[in-house]
Design a protein around this motif. Structure first.
Motif, short mmCIF file in Angstrom:
data_model
loop_
_atom_site.label_atom_id
_atom_site.label_comp_id
_atom_site.label_asym_id
_atom_site.label_seq_id
_atom_site.Cartn_x
_atom_site.Cartn_y
_atom_site.Cartn_z
N GLY A 1 35.55 46.12 44.83
CA GLY A 1 36.41 44.95 44.79
C GLY A 1 36.47 44.20 46.10
O GLY A 1 36.87 43.04 46.14
N SER A 2 36.08 44.81 47.18
CA SER A 2 36.08 44.14 48.47
C SER A 2 34.97 43.11 48.53
O SER A 2 33.85 43.36 48.10
N ASP A 3 35.27 41.93 49.09
CA ASP A 3 34.28 40.86 49.15
C ASP A 3 33.17 41.17 50.15
O ASP A 3 32.05 40.69 50.02
N GLU A 4 33.46 41.95 51.16
CA GLU A 4 32.49 42.20 52.22
C GLU A 4 31.92 43.62 52.18
O GLU A 4 31.44 44.12 53.17
N ILE A 5 32.02 44.26 51.03
CA ILE A 5 31.51 45.63 50.93
C ILE A 5 29.99 45.64 51.13
O ILE A 5 29.27 44.78 50.61
N LYS B 1 31.02 40.41 39.68
CA LYS B 1 31.53 39.05 39.57
C LYS B 1 31.51 38.59 38.11
O LYS B 1 32.44 37.93 37.63
N LYS B 2 30.44 38.93 37.39
CA LYS B 2 30.32 38.53 35.99
C LYS B 2 31.42 39.18 35.15
O LYS B 2 32.02 38.54 34.28
N ILE B 3 31.72 40.44 35.42
CA ILE B 3 32.78 41.14 34.68
C ILE B 3 34.14 40.50 34.94
O ILE B 3 34.95 40.31 34.03
N LYS B 4 34.39 40.14 36.22
CA LYS B 4 35.66 39.50 36.56
C LYS B 4 35.80 38.16 35.85
O LYS B 4 36.88 37.81 35.35
N ASP B 5 34.72 37.39 35.80
CA ASP B 5 34.74 36.10 35.11
C ASP B 5 35.03 36.26 33.62
O ASP B 5 35.81 35.50 33.03
N LEU C 1 38.69 37.06 33.07
CA LEU C 1 39.54 35.88 33.19
C LEU C 1 39.47 35.02 31.93
O LEU C 1 40.48 34.45 31.48
N GLN C 2 38.29 34.95 31.32
CA GLN C 2 38.14 34.20 30.08
C GLN C 2 38.93 34.82 28.96
O GLN C 2 39.50 34.12 28.11
N LEU C 3 39.00 36.15 28.93
CA LEU C 3 39.77 36.84 27.89
C LEU C 3 41.27 36.62 28.09
O LEU C 3 42.04 36.60 27.14
N ASN D 1 25.57 40.29 50.59
CA ASN D 1 25.58 39.03 49.86
C ASN D 1 25.23 39.24 48.40
O ASN D 1 25.12 40.38 47.93
N ASP D 2 25.03 38.16 47.67
CA ASP D 2 24.77 38.25 46.24
C ASP D 2 23.36 38.69 45.88
O ASP D 2 22.96 38.65 44.73
N LYS D 3 22.58 39.12 46.87
CA LYS D 3 21.24 39.64 46.59
C LYS D 3 21.33 40.93 45.79
O LYS D 3 20.43 41.26 45.02
N ALA D 4 22.42 41.66 45.95
CA ALA D 4 22.58 42.94 45.26
C ALA D 4 23.04 42.72 43.82
O ALA D 4 23.95 41.94 43.56
N MET D 5 22.41 43.40 42.88
CA MET D 5 22.76 43.28 41.48
C MET D 5 24.17 43.78 41.22
O MET D 5 24.90 43.24 40.38
N LEU D 6 24.61 44.81 41.92
CA LEU D 6 25.93 45.36 41.71
C LEU D 6 27.02 44.30 41.93
O LEU D 6 27.98 44.21 41.17
#
Length: 315
Positions: free
Chosen positions: A178-182, A306-310, A313-315, A296-301
């Protein structure tokens, strides 16, 4: 099962023994697998003349598991023993046949290689996510069906190309999710099965087989030249001479831990001496592996999170 003679390059020692694939795995490759799971790039490849047993060593047979299968099982055992980290595995499989790169998972040919931020990237290469050892092995078997193999006087199933089976391992600490800078560890484990060097008077190659043999010998000669240049610490190294040496640039002289399994055969004394010289030169090369971390967003994880969080939010 078939037992091959291997020259095993491990640390500062060379062992000459009649070894099983399990022996080779335990002495040479297991330490590299442990390192790959912990964020270090690693490469394992088999080198030697045709019919010396390289493909048997890497891929195994119906009666004996190969190094690749043993490596895959070790990866998942290491993951299970480390519950504090979350892992994501992806695999790709390419063939280099007469200087053309083919994606063995899709059949796409003539893939291009480029250099991006000190990394060698194969454009449009497909990857498949795997969550079990069986799923990784299934991907490998799927790709093997598309590989170029032919019969020669030296070998009933002679590999006519080089293959690189890559396992991409991403991991992060569960407690920091959940950390942005992990920082996410991202490592590549390459398992390379080289086609064997060959002589026309031994293989009896003609026509298409002769052309294939010439291409194999040219790429292996370029690999030997690169090893020689690296062992002498030359300023310029000819990595770009062939697709094989270009793709394996970091594995041969950069950020990777590398093990070379040299298989020899009593069929040719000259080829055996050449293989031993290659191994001797390779032993003097000093790579500089480091733990690979990305934030950065190079990592698939990170992208999946991010996709799960989005979606939530839609739900």
């Amino acid at each position: 099962s078939v037992c091959n003679y291997h020259v095993i390059n491990f640390a500062d020692h060379v062992f000459d023994m009649k070894a099983t694939n399990r022996d080779v795995y335990e002495k040479v490759t297991k330490p590299l697998v442990d390192s790959a799971v912990n964020g270090f790039n690693a490469t394992i490849f088999a080198y030697g003349q045709t019919s010396s047993g390289k493909t048997h060593t890497m891929m195994g047979s119906k009666t004996e598991r190969g190094v690749l299968e043993l490596v895959v099982n070790e990866i998942f055992e290491a993951i299970e023993s480390n519950p504090d980290r979350e892992y994501l595995l992806r695999v790709s499989f390419i063939e280099i046949y007469q200087e053309q790169i083919t994606d063995l998972l899709t059949g796409s040919t003539r893939l291009k290689v480029s250099d991006t931020h000190n990394e060698v990237v194969i454009k449009e290469l497909s990857e498949e996510m795997c969550s079990t050892p069986d799923s990784v092995i299934d991907v490998m078997k799927k790709g093997e069906k598309l590989r170029h193999i032919a019969c020669t006087n030296m070998n009933e199933r002679s590999s006519r190309s080089h293959t690189i089976f890559r396992i991409i391992i991403e991991s992060r600490s569960r407690c920091e999710t959940g950390s942005d800078e992990i920082a996410i560890q991202l490592s590549h484990l390459n398992l390379v099965d080289l086609a064997g060097s060959e002589k026309v008077n031994q293989t009896g190659a003609t026509g298409g087989r002769f052309k294939e043999g010439c291409a194999i010998n040219v790429s292996l000669s370029a690999l030997g030249k690169v090893i020689d240049q690296l062992s002498k610490n030359e300023r310029h190294v000819n990595f770009r001479d062939t697709k094989l040496t270009h793709i394996l640039r970091n594995s041969l002289g950069g950020n990777a831990m590398t093990a070379i399994i040299c298989a020899i055969s009593p069929a040719s004394v000259d080829e055996t001496l050449s293989t031993l010289r290659f191994a001797t030169g390779a032993k003097t090369i000093m790579n500089k592996p480091v733990v690979n971390e990305v934030v950065n967003d190079k990592a698939m994880l990170k992208r999946y999170e991010k996709k799960i969080k989005d979606l939530e939010l839609q739900l």
